[in-house]
Motif scaffolding. Structure first.
Motif, PDB file in Angstrom:
ATOM      1  N   ILE A   1      62.162 -32.691 -23.145  1.00 47.77           N
ATOM      2  CA  ILE A   1      61.012 -32.469 -24.016  1.00 47.77           C
ATOM      3  C   ILE A   1      59.749 -32.974 -23.334  1.00 47.77           C
ATOM      4  O   ILE A   1      58.792 -32.235 -23.139  1.00 47.77           O
ATOM      5  CB  ILE A   1      61.179 -33.212 -25.360  1.00 47.77           C
ATOM      6  CG1 ILE A   1      62.336 -32.624 -26.156  1.00 47.77           C
ATOM      7  CG2 ILE A   1      59.905 -33.124 -26.182  1.00 47.77           C
ATOM      8  CD1 ILE A   1      62.610 -33.357 -27.436  1.00 47.77           C
TER       9      ILE A   1
ATOM     10  N   VAL B   1      56.381 -21.824 -20.160  1.00 43.31           N
ATOM     11  CA  VAL B   1      56.549 -22.570 -21.411  1.00 43.31           C
ATOM     12  C   VAL B   1      57.306 -21.720 -22.431  1.00 43.31           C
ATOM     13  O   VAL B   1      58.237 -22.205 -23.099  1.00 43.31           O
ATOM     14  CB  VAL B   1      55.178 -23.002 -21.970  1.00 43.31           C
ATOM     15  CG1 VAL B   1      55.326 -23.568 -23.378  1.00 43.31           C
ATOM     16  CG2 VAL B   1      54.531 -24.039 -21.057  1.00 43.31           C
ATOM     17  N   LEU B   2      56.917 -20.461 -22.578  1.00 40.45           N
ATOM     18  CA  LEU B   2      57.606 -19.569 -23.514  1.00 40.45           C
ATOM     19  C   LEU B   2      59.068 -19.370 -23.109  1.00 40.45           C
ATOM     20  O   LEU B   2      59.960 -19.335 -23.961  1.00 40.45           O
ATOM     21  CB  LEU B   2      56.889 -18.220 -23.575  1.00 40.45           C
ATOM     22  CG  LEU B   2      55.505 -18.215 -24.230  1.00 40.45           C
ATOM     23  CD1 LEU B   2      54.867 -16.833 -24.106  1.00 40.45           C
ATOM     24  CD2 LEU B   2      55.593 -18.632 -25.695  1.00 40.45           C
TER      25      LEU B   2
ATOM     26  N   LYS C   1      61.059 -22.407 -24.048  1.00 40.00           N
ATOM     27  CA  LYS C   1      61.288 -22.404 -25.489  1.00 40.00           C
ATOM     28  C   LYS C   1      62.422 -21.453 -25.858  1.00 40.00           C
ATOM     29  O   LYS C   1      63.304 -21.791 -26.661  1.00 40.00           O
ATOM     30  CB  LYS C   1      59.984 -21.992 -26.199  1.00 40.00           C
ATOM     31  CG  LYS C   1      60.126 -21.769 -27.699  1.00 40.00           C
ATOM     32  CD  LYS C   1      60.554 -23.036 -28.419  1.00 40.00           C
ATOM     33  CE  LYS C   1      60.643 -22.804 -29.929  1.00 40.00           C
ATOM     34  NZ  LYS C   1      61.218 -23.969 -30.631  1.00 40.00           N
TER      35      LYS C   1
ATOM     36  N   ASN D   1      65.771 -22.892 -24.635  1.00 38.30           N
ATOM     37  CA  ASN D   1      66.205 -23.989 -25.513  1.00 38.30           C
ATOM     38  C   ASN D   1      66.822 -23.437 -26.790  1.00 38.30           C
ATOM     39  O   ASN D   1      67.872 -23.892 -27.247  1.00 38.30           O
ATOM     40  CB  ASN D   1      65.024 -24.892 -25.858  1.00 38.30           C
ATOM     41  CG  ASN D   1      64.610 -25.784 -24.699  1.00 38.30           C
ATOM     42  OD1 ASN D   1      65.394 -25.992 -23.774  1.00 38.30           O
ATOM     43  ND2 ASN D   1      63.402 -26.290 -24.736  1.00 38.30           N
ATOM     44  N   THR D   2      66.170 -22.461 -27.391  1.00 39.10           N
ATOM     45  CA  THR D   2      66.672 -21.880 -28.631  1.00 39.10           C
ATOM     46  C   THR D   2      68.019 -21.196 -28.414  1.00 39.10           C
ATOM     47  O   THR D   2      68.950 -21.353 -29.220  1.00 39.10           O
ATOM     48  CB  THR D   2      65.659 -20.866 -29.192  1.00 39.10           C
ATOM     49  OG1 THR D   2      64.387 -21.502 -29.350  1.00 39.10           O
ATOM     50  CG2 THR D   2      66.116 -20.338 -30.543  1.00 39.10           C
TER      51      THR D   2
ATOM     52  N   ARG E   1      66.013 -28.723 -18.060  1.00 38.40           N
ATOM     53  CA  ARG E   1      64.720 -28.087 -17.790  1.00 38.40           C
ATOM     54  C   ARG E   1      63.981 -28.832 -16.687  1.00 38.40           C
ATOM     55  O   ARG E   1      63.312 -28.210 -15.864  1.00 38.40           O
ATOM     56  CB  ARG E   1      63.858 -28.039 -19.055  1.00 38.40           C
ATOM     57  CG  ARG E   1      64.562 -27.508 -20.294  1.00 38.40           C
ATOM     58  CD  ARG E   1      65.171 -26.117 -20.101  1.00 38.40           C
ATOM     59  NE  ARG E   1      66.082 -25.847 -21.219  1.00 38.40           N
ATOM     60  CZ  ARG E   1      67.402 -25.850 -21.118  1.00 38.40           C
ATOM     61  NH1 ARG E   1      67.987 -26.024 -19.948  1.00 38.40           N
ATOM     62  NH2 ARG E   1      68.155 -25.633 -22.183  1.00 38.40           N
TER      63      ARG E   1
END
Length: 591
Positions: A16, A176-177, A180, A183-184, A265
């Motif tokens: 994070i 960044v996208l 995300k 991660n999802t 990450r």
């Protein structure tokens, strides 16, 4: 039963804070650098390679397939963007998503020959695909420009002439996208399915997960990210040539992932730095590159399997936490009750299983009714586990018919049998060791989750997951493992792993539960708990086929016992009848 409004899934602290901080610093660094253009170019390439590595991590880190052809998918994205912008006049913003989709299709094509190959041949298959793509890139002059390459037109978006700075910030935003989305995906049922099939593919298939389809899905999704990165590479560099997507680049990608750290990450960002700087550092000894890269991959595999991120302090390592229900009745048992009927739920008629000239099973006929416990006994090699393997589709019987719920199961895949209501445990434990105790149960509840990648990536899956989480916690309470919910399954004791395997099988909502020596290695209180658990399962109308060497457990629990010897059914009936049968005494119990 209610959950907290926000269901928080895991994200390691390091994944994070640190990646976000590094991306922010990367965005600001060109302003501080004495050579901003060069620094911006380095950051741009780092972000592009990181996006490509995120896709490779899905294939290698999560799904467990070794891919040495990732540069080919990267190249498909780059050439698609190049051709669309140069020859078809497409704007770059439209070419990028098309490039990602075509690279995803290339990933699907790459995976086709691998679906029936053993794992050790997967790397060879991806290598062949990568080398073939490299030859096509170099020889298809009318499309790719061959060795001369393609020079792309400058991009102007909304009247703005794009420069290295613009591409740098665009790449960072897309990174960044991408993080995300990754991660999802990896925190969803899809990510757990990937890890399950990596740790124990047969067990995953028996949980209703179509392993080949999910393996193929990992290549498609990995191709999407590689294609996006390749398209951005083509636009930002303004020139592409076949040499940029060689076999060496595939090795670079794999090395970067191994050295940085899989499933991290931060490891991806560190790996991207490896892709950029290692070739520069070794530019004077290019002829030694294959040997050096191979040595580094071996070093990363055997000396530092967790990558550089594994050297960080313990508090920064991955820890997954799930919020339990706020008001949860610990005594509630969430087992689906099935109606007990007088007809057989499972019927075998003259079933045989032959390996060459040897019969593991021969002309076996048996019937099991719902809500009953059928005990299976016999000496080692009698064909007991072979029977379970046939019932779960791991083997296909040589002769005879099998029907489940009045439907013939001939040629049904293991995952289809699991989805139809046949669940099992294993004689040799098959636990997903890389997942927590709770996640093992959630894999069994794969059918209760939203498994559409698009819905998962856009966050539309959470609502459907609530019921699955509630049931998972209930099953953990059922086997007294709720206190270990966030513990890695590999850390449990042997007896606890046995109970975890049973709870995971129950999560599949079975009508027929196959227990292959569940009491093996148990004693004392664990054995008594096992008896109570099996009786509870029967009370819910679930048929149980129980293989066991503990005769007291078989005779106490079973409604009907089937005795095997050398693959043949030698006796069956009530426990009293079978254990006093002369053939059973002679073959198994002793006189």
């Amino acid at each position: 039963m209610t959950f907290k409004t926000k269901l928080t899934t895991w994200l390691p602290e390091i994944d994070i804070a640190f990646p976000g901080l590094l991306i922010i610093l990367a965005a600001l660094f060109p302003f501080w650098s004495s050579t901003p253009a060069y620094t911006g170019q380095i950051i741009l390439l780092g972000a592009i390679y990181a996006i490509a590595l995120l896709g490779l991590d899905l294939i290698v880190g999560y799904a467990g397939a070794l891919s040495i052809g990732h540069a080919a998918l990267f190249g498909v994205g780059a050439y698609t963007t190049g051709v669309l912008t140069l020859q078809a006049g497409f704007p770059g913003w439209l070419a990028l998503p098309i490039s990602a989709i075509l690279a995803g299709c290339a990933g699907w094509l790459m995976s086709l020959p691998l679906l029936k190959a053993n794992d050790k041949y997967v790397a060879l298959g991806t290598l062949v695909f990568g080398l073939s793509a490299s030859i096509i890139f170099n020889e298809w002059n009318s499309i790719t420009g061959g060795s001369i390459g393609l020079t792309l037109p400058p991009q102007r978006w909304a009247g703005l002439q794009l420069s290295t700075y613009h591409y740098t910030y665009l790449a960072l935003i897309l990174l960044v996208l991408s993080i995300k989305i990754i991660n999802t995906l990896t925190q969803s049922s899809l990510g757990r399915a990937f890890e399950a099939m990596r740790d124990a593919p047969i067990a995953a298939e028996c949980m209703g997960i179509h392993v080949n389809r999910h393996k193929q899905g990992s290549f498609v999704m990995g191709g999407l990210f590689a294609g996006l990165a390749g398209g951005l590479f083509a636009l930002s560099q303004g020139y592409i040539a076949s040499s940029s997507f060689s076999f060496e680049m595939s090795v670079n990608f794999l090395l970067a992932l191994m050295l940085g750290g899989k499933k991290s990450r931060l490891g991806i960002l560190l790996g991207a730095a490896v892709v950029i700087f290692l070739p520069l550092m070794l530019s004077s000894i290019m002829e030694w590159h294959p040997i050096i890269y191979g040595g580094l991959i071996l070093l990363a595999t055997y000396v530092l399997p967790g990558g550089i991120v594994s050297l960080l302090p313990h508090k920064y390592t991955s820890k997954k936490t799930y919020i339990a229900p706020v008001s949860h009745d610990q005594k509630a048992i969430h087992l689906t009750s099935h109606t007990t009927i007088d007809t057989s739920i499972l019927a075998l008629d003259n079933v045989s299983m032959r390996f060459d000239a040897f019969y593991a099973l021969k002309n076996v006929t048996l019937h099991i009714k719902p809500g009953t416990i059928a005990g299976i006994i016999g000496p080692n090699g009698a064909g007991k586990s072979t029977l379970i393997n046939i019932l779960t589709g791991i083997y296909t019987q040589t002769d005879g018919d099998i029907s489940f719920c009045d439907q013939s199961t001939h040629s049904w895949a293991t995952s289809k049998l699991a989805q139809a209501g046949i669940a099992r445990t294993f004689q040799n434990l098959q636990i997903f060791c890389g997942l927590s105790v709770l996640e093992n149960i959630l894999v069994g509840l794969h059918h209760c989750h939203e498994n559409n990648p698009l819905k998962i990536a856009t966050g539309l899956h959470t609502k459907k997951d609530f019921t699955a989480y509630e049931r998972a916690w209930s099953l953990l309470h059922l086997v007294n493992l709720h206190e270990y919910a966030h513990t890695l399954a590999s850390a449990l004791s042997y007896g606890q792993k046995r109970f975890l395997e049973i709870a995971r099988a129950l999560a599949c909502n079975p009508k027929l539960l196959l227990l292959d020596e569940p009491a093996a290695g148990m004693r004392g209180a664990d054995l008594e708990q096992l008896k109570v658990l099996i009786q509870s399962i029967r009370r819910h109308g679930i048929a149980v086929l129980l293989i066991e060497h503990h005769i007291d457990i078989i005779t106490t629990l079973s409604d009907h016992i089937f005795a095997f010897n050398f693959g043949e059914l030698i006796a069956h009936g009530s426990p009293e009848h079978v254990i006093t049968h002369h053939a059973v005494k002679e073959a198994y119990l002793g006189s």
